[in-house]
Design a protein around this motif. Structure first.
Motif, PDB file in Angstrom:
ATOM      1  N   CYS A 193       0.844  -1.192   0.000  1.00  0.00           N
ATOM      2  CA  CYS A 193       0.000   0.000   0.000  1.00  0.00           C
ATOM      3  C   CYS A 193       0.883   1.248   0.000  1.00  0.00           C
ATOM      4  O   CYS A 193       1.802   1.359   0.805  1.00  0.00           O
ATOM      5  CB  CYS A 193      -0.889  -0.016   1.238  1.00  0.00           C
ATOM      6  N   CYS A 216      -0.090   3.417   3.709  1.00  0.00           N
ATOM      7  CA  CYS A 216       0.407   2.977   5.028  1.00  0.00           C
ATOM      8  C   CYS A 216       1.729   2.218   4.907  1.00  0.00           C
ATOM      9  O   CYS A 216       2.421   2.023   5.892  1.00  0.00           O
ATOM     10  CB  CYS A 216      -0.633   2.108   5.727  1.00  0.00           C
ATOM     11  N   CYS A 220      -4.235  -0.455   0.151  1.00  0.00           N
ATOM     12  CA  CYS A 220      -4.791  -1.619   0.840  1.00  0.00           C
ATOM     13  C   CYS A 220      -6.269  -1.355   1.106  1.00  0.00           C
ATOM     14  O   CYS A 220      -6.750  -0.246   0.903  1.00  0.00           O
ATOM     15  CB  CYS A 220      -4.050  -1.881   2.151  1.00  0.00           C
ATOM     16  N   CYS A 271      -7.017   1.569   3.707  1.00  0.00           N
ATOM     17  CA  CYS A 271      -6.660   2.902   3.200  1.00  0.00           C
ATOM     18  C   CYS A 271      -7.592   3.304   2.056  1.00  0.00           C
ATOM     19  O   CYS A 271      -7.923   4.481   1.899  1.00  0.00           O
ATOM     20  CB  CYS A 271      -5.196   2.951   2.771  1.00  0.00           C
TER      21      CYS A 271
HETATM   22 ZN   LIG Z   1      -2.749   1.015   3.537  1.00  0.00          ZN
END
Ligand SMILES: [Zn+2]
Ligand SMILES: [Zn+2]
Lengths: 101, 343
Positions: free
Chosen positions: B5, B8, B25, B28
């Motif tokens: 991701c 994050c 992800c 997120c």
């Molecule tokens: Zn993420």
């Protein structure tokens, strides 16, 4: 020779209508000299599974724009799309975005 | 090799966003999607605290995601809105039955009140009955016109302050394109607006909180959240022209993902030269609904159905409005023209 592999296919968002209304399909891809990739899988689906109007599912050698593809729950755009090499027990999902909101 | 991701940098990315190209992800992505809808709502000032907001709910992906996200944001940011689901039952056996079941499940899942208004109770005609009379060629005209009024009437019954609909970025881009192709300047100018003020009596203001949300993201949001939605084509929908416009946009998007917002942007920035004649909005003299003619489209269509002259509302028959209003009989010649229907 690569051994046959079992993959789970799922059609949703209206795409299942092209496959007799059935969403889940457990299929076995036969053994062949090279490993199976997504491009070959699409050709195989077209030849063996599509029941009607193939142009609503495949266009050229890829899926029709507007059909989303997920490989093991991730966007295939992150996985190499047509070049992704399928593994035994992979899960491939096709979701049509072209059906009513 | 799983992609991480980009937000994050910890979890495995599950999608590539068409809008930004970012790989995110699940968590997120949910956050980004919801926050963008929140930004849209805040910057366009779509709602005010205390309002009752009716969500036009069809059971399809867009309105299901809209209902879910509005419920989440209403709680997260204390909008202070009273949300409810508003559905229209067109009376299409096998299609609407199933989608209404979905809406009823959504009502329970989201714990929101639900009101269903039917064509039958509003107009005395179900779509099944209309199709029997008008055939498959023009039925979308009837359905579309009746649905718009049905939502308004349902909203008024419930004393709703605003209606919001699940139109997404792809829908808006498609409508821009359709209005260009039809040369419909008045609609072209209106169709990109994120909200419409109350245009007159009996017309509830509307807004489109998902106006900038891509269809791909809506579908993936629903998929990853495991939202319960209904997807099948309307069994009476032969709208080939719109289908071509949609396919064309999807082809463009495959080459350049920003094509969708680019088309919306073009629509937003078009300005109409002064002196271009626009229809003047007034009110229907029979039902009071907003109309640029003496009779609104829905009253004309209904009159045609009830008189057995289904073509009345299709095409331009404005000069007959006076006769209809006065409930005068039509000449044989006029009747002949309006009766023939191509199936
Ligand atoms: Zn993420
Ligand atoms: Zn009227």
């Amino acid at each position: 020779m690569a051994a046959p592999i079992a993959v789970h296919l799922e059609f949703g968002g209206g795409a299942e209508l092209l496959f007799g209304g059935v969403k889940d399909h457990q299929v076995t891809l036969p053994s062949q000299s090279e490993p199976w990739d997504m491009k070959q899988l699409l050709a195989w689906i077209r030849a063996n599974m599509l029941q009607e109007r193939p142009e609503l599912f495949v266009q050229g050698d890829t899926v029709r724009p507007g059909i989303l593809v997920l490989i093991n729950d991730a966007d295939w755009e992150l996985m190499g799309e047509l070049t992704y090499q399928l593994q035994d027990q992979d899960n491939v999902v096709f979701i049509s975005t072209l059906h009513g909101g | 090799m799983p992609v991480l991701c980009s937000s994050c940098e910890q979890k495995r990315a599950v999608l590539k966003r068409p809008k930004t190209g970012h790989s995110l992800c699940k968590e997120c992505f949910f956050w980004a999607f919801e926050e963008e809808v929140h930004q849209t709502i805040v910057s366009a000032r779509l709602f005010s605290p205390g309002e009752t907001v009716g969500i036009g709910a069809s059971g399809g992906k867009d309105s299901t995601v809209l209902a879910h996200v509005l419920k989440v944001l209403n709680e997260r940011y204390s909008y202070g809105l009273k949300l409810l689901l508003l559905s229209v039952d067109e009376g299409i056996t096998g299609y609407r039955d199933d989608s209404l079941e979905t809406v009823k499940r959504n009502q329970q899942q989201y714990d929101l009140p639900l009101k269903i208004v039917s064509y039958e109770e509003l107009y005395g005609w179900t779509m099944d009955a209309i199709v029997k009379q008008v055939g498959l060629k023009n039925n979308c005209t009837f359905c579309g016109v009746f649905r718009r009024q049905a939502l308004d009437r349902g909203a008024m019954m419930l004393k709703v302050d605003k209606i919001c609909t699940g139109h997404n970025a792809d829908d808006v881009a498609e409508t821009v394109l359709m209005n260009v192709l039809r040369g419909d300047i008045a609609r072209l100018r209106r169709c990109t607006a994120i909200s419409t003020a109350s245009e007159g009596e009996g017309v509830v203001p509307r807004c489109k909180p998902l106006k900038y949300a891509y269809e791909k993201e809506i579908v993936l949001y629903a998929y990853f959240k495991k939202l319960d939605y209904f997807s099948t084509e309307c069994i009476y929908s032969p709208n080939a022209y719109r289908g071509h416009a949609r396919a064309f946009l999807k082809d463009l998007e495959a080459v350049r993902p920003s094509a969708i917002v680019d088309v919306i942007h073009s629509g937003e920035n078009l300005s109409v030269r002064e002196g271009v004649r626009m229809p003047v909005q007034g009110n229907c003299s029979r039902c009071g609904y907003i109309s640029s003619q003496a009779l609104c489209k829905s009253c004309v269509l209904l009159e045609g159905l009830n008189r057995g002259l289904p073509k009345l509302g299709i095409g331009k028959h404005h000069r007959l409005h006076g006769k209809i209003l006065a409930r005068e009989p039509l000449t044989q010649e006029e009747e002949r023209k309006l009766k023939a229907v191509d199936f």
